[in-house]
Scaffold this active site. Structure first.
Site, short mmCIF file in Angstrom:
data_model
loop_
_atom_site.label_atom_id
_atom_site.label_comp_id
_atom_site.label_asym_id
_atom_site.label_seq_id
_atom_site.Cartn_x
_atom_site.Cartn_y
_atom_site.Cartn_z
N HIS A 221 0.84 -1.21 0.00
CA HIS A 221 0.00 0.00 0.00
C HIS A 221 0.88 1.25 0.00
O HIS A 221 0.68 2.17 -0.81
CB HIS A 221 -0.91 -0.02 1.22
CG HIS A 221 -1.76 1.20 1.37
ND1 HIS A 221 -3.11 1.20 1.10
CD2 HIS A 221 -1.46 2.46 1.76
CE1 HIS A 221 -3.60 2.41 1.31
NE2 HIS A 221 -2.61 3.20 1.72
N GLU A 222 1.85 1.29 0.90
CA GLU A 222 2.69 2.49 1.02
C GLU A 222 3.51 2.74 -0.24
O GLU A 222 3.72 3.88 -0.65
CB GLU A 222 3.59 2.39 2.24
CG GLU A 222 2.87 2.34 3.57
CD GLU A 222 1.95 3.52 3.78
OE1 GLU A 222 2.22 4.61 3.26
OE2 GLU A 222 0.94 3.34 4.49
N HIS A 225 1.73 4.74 -2.75
CA HIS A 225 1.86 6.18 -2.52
C HIS A 225 3.23 6.68 -2.99
O HIS A 225 3.35 7.76 -3.56
CB HIS A 225 1.68 6.49 -1.04
CG HIS A 225 0.30 6.22 -0.54
ND1 HIS A 225 -0.83 6.67 -1.17
CD2 HIS A 225 -0.13 5.54 0.56
CE1 HIS A 225 -1.89 6.28 -0.49
NE2 HIS A 225 -1.49 5.59 0.56
N HIS A 231 -5.44 7.56 -2.51
CA HIS A 231 -6.36 6.52 -2.08
C HIS A 231 -7.47 6.26 -3.10
O HIS A 231 -7.87 7.16 -3.83
CB HIS A 231 -6.99 6.88 -0.74
CG HIS A 231 -6.10 6.63 0.42
ND1 HIS A 231 -6.22 7.28 1.62
CD2 HIS A 231 -5.03 5.80 0.56
CE1 HIS A 231 -5.28 6.86 2.45
NE2 HIS A 231 -4.54 5.96 1.82
#
Length: 479
Positions: A221-222, A225, A231
């Site tokens: 997930h990170e 980014h 998101h």
């Protein structure tokens, strides 16, 4: 296509949020109203909303409308009422990025302009062996290199594009972690300096299973980014702002995330496939924005508003969240219609009001709402007719005074009595030694006052009347 949360620069991962039907509401307590106000201010509003028993009808409508947005986002029954299931969602640990989505990428759609991205793990977690951490990080990055024409290379020394560490609490980036069970990790979008850097909260229990926090899922997930994704509102997407464990055996990047990252970087193709790149989603042409990373950055105004810092420049403002330390950018009129520029600003918490100054007028603001009866003339504060503009303002709460800076002098305004103190104005350099002869912008943060003059800023201890240190204005801008 990817539906994402508002673009901002620093990102933190979160815990699972249940999707359920709301039960009939009971009257919320004042503590619950305050909690809801803070939650909506942090995650579903640009400047915050006020709890309904503390505001006029216009702000009450704003609170209910914002609450409906939050309920709809999380699949709750959309009532606009603060029911038990809504409060239960607010109690969950979560990401520090707002959930009001507009685009699937960060402001300016940043991306890496190279095909090989280096990464370095500078501090490991004792929860797992170093070899397990290395393998897990590599596998999380491979999710992306499998579908886009980027390769990732681990290095053991020097500065990498993506610097990775495991550390608790304060760890050197103005965004301290909050202990076990809260924020799990955060990452910065692509760019120089902190760009791409990814930090994990060492207070968490890092695992490779369904227990604790699964490092593979959190890291994947990170790294989304760190590559430029914000998101997604698609609940099955890896970039949805809720952490929930899924089986990681044979895990592939979900379609929503794949489409989003391929729109940024293109598609990785094998030698027997033609090169293809999906057409990026249409978006308006960006308007020119002041360069917040300019070494010579001068603020028009600054203020601490509902625990967040606001910096104003040339019709825009930058919002720095106290919760996650990221920076968002907006045009002033897009949030407060009728106000094109802010010369000075301050928050008076006793009345839950923010005051904006522009030229010889001022506005009262509550949340995103301009209060009735504004703008009003500066003379209402007791300024002489010769004062046609306020350079800076800051409220000092423990003495209930607001300090107004005009040219080389300043006034002290008694908020409770609604009038200027006697004996003013006074010269700035005499009463505030060490901050310079004038003040362009001022705000309070962490018990200190900050005075900007030109491109530099002085941290000031008011009780001791002493300058502590100086810094460049741009150091607040995550550059």
């Amino acid at each position: 296509m990817m539906a994402a949360a508002q673009a901002v620069k620093a990102v933190m991962l979160v815990m699972t949020v249940a999707v359920c039907r709301a039960v009939p509401p009971t009257a919320p307590s004042q503590e619950e109203l305050s909690k809801a106000q803070n939650y909506l201010s942090e995650f579903f509003s640009d400047v915050g909303v006020s709890a309904p028993d503390t505001v006029r009808r216009s702000s009450l409508d704003s609170f209910e409308d914002t609450l409906r947005k939050m309920q709809g986002f999380f699949g709750l029954e959309v009532t606009g009422q603060l029911d038990t299931n809504t409060l239960a969602v607010m109690d969950r640990s979560r990401c520090g990025v707002t959930d009001v989505a507009r685009y699937g990428y960060f402001d300016g759609q940043p991306k890496w302009d190279k095909t090989v991205i280096t990464y370095r793990i500078t501090q490991y977690t004792p929860d797992l062996s170093q070899s397990d951490v290395d393998a897990t990080i590599a596998n999380a990055l491979k999710l992306y290199s499998d579908v886009i024409p980027l390769d990732f290379k681990q290095i053991d020394s020097g500065t990498a594009d993506i610097m990775i560490l495991f550390k608790p609490r304060e760890h050197g980036d103005f965004a301290p972690f909050d202990g076990e069970g809260g924020v799990l990790a955060h990452a910065y979008s692509p760019g120089e300096g902190h760009g791409g850097d990814t930090h994990f909260d060492e207070d968490e229990n890092w695992t490779l299973t369904s227990a604790g926090s699964n490092l593979f899922l959190v890291a994947a997930h990170e790294f989304g980014h760190a590559l430029g994704l914000a998101h997604s509102q698609v609940q099955t997407a890896l970039m949805h702002p809720t952490y929930q464990y899924v089986n990681t055996v044979g895990y592939k990047l979900p379609d929503d995330d794949r489409q989003g990252v391929q729109a940024l970087y293109g598609v990785r193709v094998s030698s027997d496939q033609p090169t293809a790149k999906p057409k990026p989603p249409p978006r308006p042409e960006p308007e020119p924005v002041p360069d917040r990373c300019n070494r010579n950055l001068i603020f028009d105004a600054a203020a601490s508003i509902q625990r967040n810092l606001y910096f104003f420049k040339d019709g825009y403002f930058w919002r720095r969240s106290s919760f996650w330390g990221g920076i968002s950018t907006r045009k002033i009129p897009s949030v407060w219609p009728g106000i094109s520029k802010v010369d000075a600003a301050y928050e008076y918490k006793r009345q839950n009001t923010v005051i904006f100054f522009e030229g010889d007028r001022y506005w009262g603001i509550r949340g995103n709402t301009v209060l009735p009866g504004y703008p009003k003339p500066l003379s209402d504060f007791g300024f002489p007719s010769s004062v046609t503009k306020v350079d800076a303002a800051v409220h000092v709460s423990f003495i209930s005074r607001t300090l107004f800076f005009v040219d080389y002098k300043y006034w002290s305004y008694n908020e409770r009595r609604g009038k200027m103190d006697r004996g003013f104005p006074k010269f700035i350099h005499r009463e505030f030694p060490g901050i310079g002869p004038r003040v362009d912008a001022a705000f309070e943060n962490g018990g200190y006052l900050y005075f900007s003059y030109g491109s530099t800023q002085t941290e000031y201890h008011y009780q001791r009347r002493r300058a502590i240190k100086t810094r460049l204005n741009k150091e607040w801008m995550d550059c």
